[in-house]
Design a protein around this motif. Structure first.
Motif, PDB file in Angstrom:
ATOM      1  N   GLU A 138      54.715  49.912  46.072  1.00 17.84           N
ATOM      2  CA  GLU A 138      53.610  50.289  47.548  1.00 17.84           C
ATOM      3  C   GLU A 138      53.026  50.993  46.490  1.00 17.84           C
ATOM      4  N   VAL A 139      51.814  50.580  45.673  1.00 21.86           N
ATOM      5  CA  VAL A 139      50.795  51.404  45.088  1.00 21.86           C
ATOM      6  C   VAL A 139      49.459  52.111  46.138  1.00 21.86           C
ATOM      7  N   LYS A 140      49.468  53.549  46.388  1.00 20.44           N
ATOM      8  CA  LYS A 140      48.033  54.093  46.304  1.00 20.44           C
ATOM      9  C   LYS A 140      47.629  54.357  45.090  1.00 20.44           C
ATOM     10  N   SER A 141      46.371  54.461  45.017  1.00 20.47           N
ATOM     11  CA  SER A 141      45.903  55.395  43.349  1.00 20.47           C
ATOM     12  C   SER A 141      43.884  55.643  43.569  1.00 20.47           C
ATOM     13  N   THR A 142      43.723  56.259  43.229  1.00 25.89           N
ATOM     14  CA  THR A 142      42.582  56.374  42.872  1.00 25.89           C
ATOM     15  C   THR A 142      41.602  55.473  42.445  1.00 25.89           C
ATOM     16  N   VAL A 143      41.803  54.990  41.740  1.00 24.50           N
ATOM     17  CA  VAL A 143      41.312  54.048  40.904  1.00 24.50           C
ATOM     18  C   VAL A 143      42.420  52.715  40.778  1.00 24.50           C
ATOM     19  N   GLN A 144      42.496  52.502  42.128  1.00 19.13           N
ATOM     20  CA  GLN A 144      43.154  51.359  42.909  1.00 19.13           C
ATOM     21  C   GLN A 144      42.405  49.955  42.672  1.00 19.13           C
ATOM     22  N   ASN A 145      41.107  49.754  41.933  1.00 22.38           N
ATOM     23  CA  ASN A 145      40.778  48.629  42.038  1.00 22.38           C
ATOM     24  C   ASN A 145      40.422  48.076  41.502  1.00 22.38           C
ATOM     25  N   MET A 146      40.761  48.783  40.010  1.00 25.54           N
ATOM     26  CA  MET A 146      40.544  48.814  38.893  1.00 25.54           C
ATOM     27  C   MET A 146      42.137  48.207  38.133  1.00 25.54           C
ATOM     28  N   PHE A 147      42.734  49.215  38.287  1.00 23.57           N
ATOM     29  CA  PHE A 147      43.557  49.417  37.245  1.00 23.57           C
ATOM     30  C   PHE A 147      45.300  49.417  38.510  1.00 23.57           C
ATOM     31  N   GLU A 148      45.243  48.393  39.613  1.00 22.79           N
ATOM     32  CA  GLU A 148      46.526  48.239  40.691  1.00 22.79           C
ATOM     33  C   GLU A 148      47.092  47.368  39.331  1.00 22.79           C
ATOM     34  N   LYS A 149      46.832  46.505  38.593  1.00 19.24           N
ATOM     35  CA  LYS A 149      47.967  45.533  38.203  1.00 19.24           C
ATOM     36  C   LYS A 149      48.339  46.375  37.157  1.00 19.24           C
ATOM     37  N   HIS A 150      47.589  46.560  36.495  1.00 18.28           N
ATOM     38  CA  HIS A 150      48.320  47.742  35.238  1.00 18.28           C
ATOM     39  C   HIS A 150      49.478  48.409  35.833  1.00 18.28           C
ATOM     40  N   ILE A 151      49.328  49.035  36.655  1.00 19.00           N
ATOM     41  CA  ILE A 151      50.449  50.437  37.294  1.00 19.00           C
ATOM     42  C   ILE A 151      51.123  49.850  37.962  1.00 19.00           C
ATOM     43  N   ARG A 152      50.766  48.697  38.385  1.00 17.06           N
ATOM     44  CA  ARG A 152      52.311  48.117  38.816  1.00 17.06           C
ATOM     45  C   ARG A 152      53.519  47.175  37.785  1.00 17.06           C
ATOM     46  N   LYS A 153      52.339  46.793  36.763  1.00 19.64           N
ATOM     47  CA  LYS A 153      52.971  46.535  35.582  1.00 19.64           C
ATOM     48  C   LYS A 153      54.174  47.171  34.441  1.00 19.64           C
ATOM     49  N   ALA A 154      53.053  48.752  35.095  1.00 20.16           N
ATOM     50  CA  ALA A 154      54.098  49.776  34.080  1.00 20.16           C
ATOM     51  C   ALA A 154      55.418  49.639  34.469  1.00 20.16           C
ATOM     52  N   VAL A 155      54.924  49.889  35.821  1.00 19.65           N
ATOM     53  CA  VAL A 155      56.130  50.132  36.922  1.00 19.65           C
ATOM     54  C   VAL A 155      57.422  48.852  36.653  1.00 19.65           C
ATOM     55  N   GLU A 156      57.287  47.815  37.088  1.00 18.24           N
ATOM     56  CA  GLU A 156      57.543  46.741  36.720  1.00 18.24           C
ATOM     57  C   GLU A 156      58.860  46.315  35.825  1.00 18.24           C
ATOM     58  N   SER A 157      58.168  47.004  34.652  1.00 14.85           N
ATOM     59  CA  SER A 157      58.414  47.380  33.118  1.00 14.85           C
ATOM     60  C   SER A 157      59.341  48.285  33.192  1.00 14.85           C
ATOM     61  N   VAL A 158      59.492  49.032  34.066  1.00 14.01           N
ATOM     62  CA  VAL A 158      60.803  50.112  33.536  1.00 14.01           C
ATOM     63  C   VAL A 158      61.939  49.878  35.252  1.00 14.01           C
TER      64      VAL A 158
END
Length: 83
Positions: free
Chosen positions: A25-45
């Motif tokens: 679950e992602v809440k971000s100040t830059v969610q529109n631009m970087f949600e996919k990137h944030i998810r990939k970083a978390v998934e890799s860990v």
């Protein structure tokens, strides 16, 4: 007294579950631009730890990917101690 604004950081919590798969679950100040990137970083860990059932809550304030991965690792380690 002034309230300090969080910037360039993330608050990440993890909960290891019995079922439900991997939920991010992602809440971000830059969610529109970087949600996919944030998810990939978390998934890799999550893949590093080989958990199949875990809930990760990400509250991002513009953190870079190395910060997101480090905070995710620590959140998972803390959650695994609470089993």
């Amino acid at each position: 007294m002034s309230v300090k604004k969080i910037s360039d950081d993330a608050i990440i919590e993890a909960k290891i579950t019995e079922s439900g798969g991997i939920v991010i679950e992602v809440k971000s100040t830059v969610q529109n631009m970087f949600e996919k990137h944030i998810r990939k970083a978390v998934e890799s860990v999550v893949k590093e730890f080989d958990y199949k059932n875990i809930v990760i809550n990400v509250d991002d304030y513009g953190a870079l990917d190395f910060c997101i991965r480090a905070r995710t690792r620590m959140a998972i380690r803390r959650a695994s101690k609470n089993l």
